[in-house]
Design an enzyme around this catalytic site. Structure first.
Site, short mmCIF file in Angstrom:
data_model
loop_
_atom_site.label_atom_id
_atom_site.label_comp_id
_atom_site.label_asym_id
_atom_site.label_seq_id
_atom_site.Cartn_x
_atom_site.Cartn_y
_atom_site.Cartn_z
N HIS A 166 0.67 -0.87 0.21
CA HIS A 166 -0.18 0.06 -0.32
C HIS A 166 1.22 1.81 -0.05
O HIS A 166 1.67 1.26 0.02
CB HIS A 166 -0.99 -0.15 0.78
CG HIS A 166 -0.04 0.03 2.77
ND1 HIS A 166 0.58 -0.75 2.86
CD2 HIS A 166 0.08 1.32 3.19
CE1 HIS A 166 1.45 -0.46 4.39
NE2 HIS A 166 0.98 0.73 3.94
N ASP A 187 1.09 5.43 1.59
CA ASP A 187 0.32 6.07 2.53
C ASP A 187 -0.92 7.25 2.39
O ASP A 187 -0.10 8.12 1.19
CB ASP A 187 0.82 6.11 3.98
CG ASP A 187 1.52 5.66 4.56
OD1 ASP A 187 1.11 3.76 4.36
OD2 ASP A 187 2.40 5.68 5.53
N HIS A 232 4.97 -0.29 -0.56
CA HIS A 232 5.75 -0.56 0.73
C HIS A 232 4.30 -1.90 1.09
O HIS A 232 3.42 -1.46 1.43
CB HIS A 232 6.51 0.52 1.96
CG HIS A 232 5.13 1.45 2.79
ND1 HIS A 232 4.37 2.46 2.00
CD2 HIS A 232 4.21 1.35 3.90
CE1 HIS A 232 3.68 3.14 2.94
NE2 HIS A 232 3.62 2.81 4.50
N ARG A 250 7.22 -8.96 15.45
CA ARG A 250 7.41 -7.78 15.16
C ARG A 250 6.44 -6.31 15.34
O ARG A 250 5.55 -6.79 16.07
CB ARG A 250 7.63 -7.63 13.50
CG ARG A 250 7.71 -5.95 13.43
CD ARG A 250 7.37 -5.87 11.54
NE ARG A 250 6.99 -4.47 11.20
CZ ARG A 250 8.28 -3.64 10.86
NH1 ARG A 250 9.52 -4.49 11.66
NH2 ARG A 250 7.74 -2.65 10.67
#
Length: 318
Positions: free
Chosen positions: A190, A192, A247, A257
């Protein structure tokens, strides 16, 4: 055939750049190594890693620890901070979850979030997140001004007139290894939609960026650094001079994570329109004027079009 990944994201050290300067000094500072490197990073990548940013190491380490504690809480406890809005304050999937602070980052809003998660009280978490939120908010202001200066604009004047009213969101992101296989996307590709994202990530890795040529590159975690990226809103506002890159997060296979994201956005009813200083014969106007809330609604509400990385191009043309 296995895909090969590289790690070549620009690393920018802002410790040598003056924190305050007059508009008259801007022409001289255009050749400063920090601005030159920042300009190149925003044009070619739309991403960079920030080091020597001034936020204390002990604050970053404590923030990471208390956020991990939150992510380890039972689901019913974490739901206290939820409105149930998948596109808003909270979202959970089997392998990704996020928490969001209220849009106005201030001590009261942080305290409100803390009390929902820890109604019995947790002063270490509350005080840490308050300090973190305010520190990163100040950092965002400085970085935004650097970006404006790198575009050849008066950073103080344009920040005050165009960016001072931006809203801010702070999210704690958790990626669970329980439901993921090595190499699997934990967060899909996607861009931002907002103005600027400031991400603090742990040492697990997994963040990847797509280059202009279409290759995926690993973002190697640098201790106590921030990953900063330009969003679609800045790409449009800069008349396409700066890039908003696709990204994703890919599971690395050794433990969960965690990251903390700080996102700034134009006010919902703000009209996004590149200033005349960024439009000339060599850079004709690329995007129609549009209202930020309309842009969000069209992109996030479009169930048919999954190509969010190119969503801004629907507003191309004049």
């Amino acid at each position: 055939m296995a895909t090969k990944f590289k790690s070549i994201l620009p690393v920018i050290d802002i410790s040598s750049f003056p924190q305050d300067f007059d508009a008259q000094e801007l022409n001289q500072l255009q050749y400063h190594p920090v601005l030159a490197k920042l300009r190149k990073a925003c044009k070619e990548w739309g991403f960079f890693q920030l080091v020597n940013h001034g936020i204390p190491v002990d604050l970053l380490e404590t923030a990471e620890n208390v956020c991990r504690d939150v992510l380890s809480l039972p689901t019913e406890v974490k739901d206290r901070a939820s409105t149930g809005n998948a596109l808003g304050t909270y979202y959970r999937s089997p392998n990704f979850e996020r928490f969001r602070l209220p849009d106005s980052i201030n001590p009261a809003s942080v305290e409100q979030m803390c009390s929902k998660i820890y109604p019995e009280g947790n002063p270490i978490f509350c005080e840490t997140m308050e300090k973190y939120a305010l520190s990163v908010s100040n950092l965002e202001k400085n970085v935004t001004k650097l970006i404006l200066a790198s575009l050849g604009l008066d950073p103080n004047a344009f920040y005050n007139s165009c960016f001072e009213r931006c809203t801010s969101i702070l999210r704690i992101n958790g990626y669970s290894s329980e439901n993921l296989s090595i190499g699997e996307e934990a967060l899909g590709s996607h861009t931002d939609l907002n103005c600027l994202t400031i991400l603090y990530q742990d040492d697990v890795g997994g963040l990847q960026i797509r280059s202009q040529e279409g290759e995926w590159f690993n973002v190697k975690p640098l201790s106590h650094s921030f990953v900063i990226n330009v969003g679609d809103s800045i790409k449009a506002w800069s008349n396409g001079r700066y890039r908003s890159a696709e990204h994703r997060v890919v599971y690395k296979g050794w433990r969960d994570r965690m990251s903390i994201g700080f996102f700034t956005s134009f006010p919902e009813e703000e009209e996004i329109w590149a200033p005349v200083e960024l439009v000339d014969d060599g850079n004709p106007r690329r995007y129609k004027a549009f209202i930020y809330s309309h842009f969000k609604k069209e992109v996030l509400g479009d169930k048919e079009n999954k190509e969010k990385a190119t969503a801004l191009e629907r507003f191309a043309g004049v």
